[in-house]
Design a protein around this motif. Structure first.
Motif, PDB file in Angstrom:
ATOM      1  N   LEU A  18       0.862  -1.261  -0.017  1.00 49.27           N
ATOM      2  CA  LEU A  18       0.168  -0.149   0.009  1.00 49.27           C
ATOM      3  C   LEU A  18       0.837   1.287   0.091  1.00 49.27           C
ATOM      4  CD1 LEU A  18      -2.855   1.151  -0.082  1.00 49.27           C
ATOM      5  CD2 LEU A  18      -2.647   0.951   2.552  1.00 49.27           C
ATOM      6  N   ARG A  19       2.207   1.079   0.595  1.00 48.26           N
ATOM      7  CA  ARG A  19       3.011   2.324   0.516  1.00 48.26           C
ATOM      8  C   ARG A  19       3.306   2.702  -0.887  1.00 48.26           C
ATOM      9  NH1 ARG A  19       7.539   1.841   2.075  1.00 48.26           N
ATOM     10  NH2 ARG A  19       8.055  -0.204   2.231  1.00 48.26           N
ATOM     11  N   ALA A  23       2.174   6.167  -2.972  1.00 47.46           N
ATOM     12  CA  ALA A  23       3.317   6.934  -3.490  1.00 47.46           C
ATOM     13  C   ALA A  23       3.170   7.179  -4.938  1.00 47.46           C
ATOM     14  CB  ALA A  23       4.618   6.295  -3.306  1.00 47.46           C
ATOM     15  N   ARG A  24       2.365   6.509  -5.855  1.00 45.90           N
ATOM     16  CA  ARG A  24       2.275   6.852  -7.309  1.00 45.90           C
ATOM     17  C   ARG A  24       0.520   7.161  -7.701  1.00 45.90           C
ATOM     18  NH1 ARG A  24       6.725   7.870  -6.741  1.00 45.90           N
ATOM     19  NH2 ARG A  24       8.662   7.282  -7.700  1.00 45.90           N
ATOM     20  N   LEU A  33       7.408   1.089  -9.379  1.00 48.72           N
ATOM     21  CA  LEU A  33       8.288   1.340  -8.246  1.00 48.72           C
ATOM     22  C   LEU A  33       8.689   0.241  -7.531  1.00 48.72           C
ATOM     23  CD1 LEU A  33       9.616   3.868  -6.489  1.00 48.72           C
ATOM     24  CD2 LEU A  33       7.351   3.974  -5.714  1.00 48.72           C
ATOM     25  N   PHE A  34       7.804  -0.405  -7.034  1.00 42.55           N
ATOM     26  CA  PHE A  34       7.788  -1.789  -6.316  1.00 42.55           C
ATOM     27  C   PHE A  34       8.868  -2.766  -6.569  1.00 42.55           C
ATOM     28  CE2 PHE A  34       6.992  -5.950  -5.068  1.00 42.55           C
ATOM     29  CZ  PHE A  34       6.838  -5.884  -3.819  1.00 42.55           C
ATOM     30  N   VAL A 172      17.507   9.562  -3.658  1.00 42.69           N
ATOM     31  CA  VAL A 172      17.168   9.058  -4.694  1.00 42.69           C
ATOM     32  C   VAL A 172      16.641   7.355  -4.655  1.00 42.69           C
ATOM     33  CG1 VAL A 172      17.894   7.874  -6.926  1.00 42.69           C
ATOM     34  CG2 VAL A 172      18.193  10.375  -6.623  1.00 42.69           C
ATOM     35  N   VAL A 173      17.572   6.933  -3.740  1.00 46.03           N
ATOM     36  CA  VAL A 173      17.288   5.423  -3.323  1.00 46.03           C
ATOM     37  C   VAL A 173      16.199   5.222  -2.393  1.00 46.03           C
ATOM     38  CG1 VAL A 173      18.244   3.315  -2.342  1.00 46.03           C
ATOM     39  CG2 VAL A 173      19.545   4.682  -3.880  1.00 46.03           C
ATOM     40  N   ALA A 174      16.284   6.503  -1.220  1.00 46.59           N
ATOM     41  CA  ALA A 174      15.061   6.461  -0.138  1.00 46.59           C
ATOM     42  C   ALA A 174      13.889   6.475  -0.889  1.00 46.59           C
ATOM     43  CB  ALA A 174      15.487   7.566   0.763  1.00 46.59           C
ATOM     44  N   LYS A 175      13.653   7.213  -1.883  1.00 41.88           N
ATOM     45  CA  LYS A 175      12.440   7.376  -2.379  1.00 41.88           C
ATOM     46  C   LYS A 175      11.913   6.002  -3.099  1.00 41.88           C
ATOM     47  CE  LYS A 175      12.618  12.289  -3.527  1.00 41.88           C
ATOM     48  NZ  LYS A 175      12.950  13.275  -4.462  1.00 41.88           N
ATOM     49  N   ILE A 176      12.942   5.445  -3.725  1.00 35.62           N
ATOM     50  CA  ILE A 176      12.496   3.993  -4.377  1.00 35.62           C
ATOM     51  C   ILE A 176      12.267   3.093  -3.258  1.00 35.62           C
ATOM     52  CG2 ILE A 176      13.399   1.984  -5.555  1.00 35.62           C
ATOM     53  CD1 ILE A 176      15.175   4.076  -6.933  1.00 35.62           C
TER      54      ILE A 176
END
Length: 261
Positions: A18-19, A23-24, A33-34, A172-176
């Motif tokens: 669900l996160r 987010a999208r 993204l997942f 960048v990686v934290a957002k992924i």
């Protein structure tokens, strides 16, 4: 979910999925993204030679800090020199993050232990947060995703502009890996110039993201922070009554400091 490896199975749980959905703007982008996050974790698991607990590095983060598992030298070094940590709990029962940007020397930390270890430290901390959120959500009708982040700008100066590149690479990686990590962010002790810059940039930032960020100038009170957390969850050095977090000393990391660990 049928393709999930045993190592990453926890990330396929409903609350975790669900996160990514939140987010999208649509399910297709959320799925992209997942799987990008899963591929990144698999690649680093091989690179680091690590065996994360249920796909999360949070257990190692907690064990290293508690001293129940020997911490690598780079982890011990960053724990001492990087003034950001999880502490206490908010009104939903999940940890609060405190980061003192003004007393952080990202360039010095990167120089001493390398970007890979700096990034790994941040991932471990965020995984630890998500582990605790996961534990909190079990058996609850309401699902919490993000937490409160307090970012202290006291001491921010021109030198911090040079750290923007390192911060952006980490982000960048934290957002992924950790979308929807942040429910609310309070930037305290902000210089007037930063507050003015924020007013200019805010119209160009995603409205959902902008709504979570609260800028509090150095000349203003931290009433918003107290209203959100309660005095019992605000550190004493910020005027609250929480005694479990010491004010970071903060200084530039000397060249060669890591060799002394």
């Amino acid at each position: 979910r049928a393709g999930a490896s045993k190592a990453d199975a926890r990330w396929y749980e409903d609350a975790e999925l669900l996160r990514f959905v939140r987010a999208r703007p649509n399910i297709v982008e959320a799925e992209v993204l997942f799987y990008e996050a899963m591929a990144w974790r698999e690649g680093r698991r091989q690179l680091w030679g690590a065996n994360p607990t249920e796909g999360s590095y949070g257990a190692d983060y907690d064990a290293f800090l508690a001293g129940t598992k020997p911490a690598p030298d780079w982890f011990a070094f960053l724990s001492k020199n990087l003034p950001q940590t999880l502490y206490g709990s908010d009104r939903f029962g999940v940890p609060i993050m405190y980061s003192h940007v003004g007393r952080t020397d990202l360039l010095g930390c990167e120089r001493e232990v390398g970007f890979e270890n700096l990034q790994r430290f941040g991932i471990m901390m965020n995984d630890s947060f998500l582990d605790k959120v996961r534990l909190r959500n079990k058996g609850q009708s309401d699902v919490v995703h993000g937490g409160v982040v307090v970012v202290d700008f006291e001491g921010v100066g021109v030198r911090h502009l040079r750290e923007a590149g390192v911060f952006n690479r980490l982000a960048v990686v934290a957002k992924i890996l950790h979308p929807e990590r942040q429910r609310k962010c309070f930037i305290i002790n902000a210089p007037s110039s930063f507050a003015a810059l924020w007013r200019l940039l805010q119209p160009f930032i995603d409205p959902r993201t902008a709504a979570r960020i609260h800028i509090i100038r150095a000349s203003q009170s931290n009433a918003l922070v107290f209203d959100e957390l309660g005095a019992e969850n605000v550190p004493t050095f910020l005027g609250g009554s929480f005694e479990g977090l010491r004010q970071p000393e903060g200084s530039l990391v000397p060249v060669g400091a890591f060799k002394e660990v």
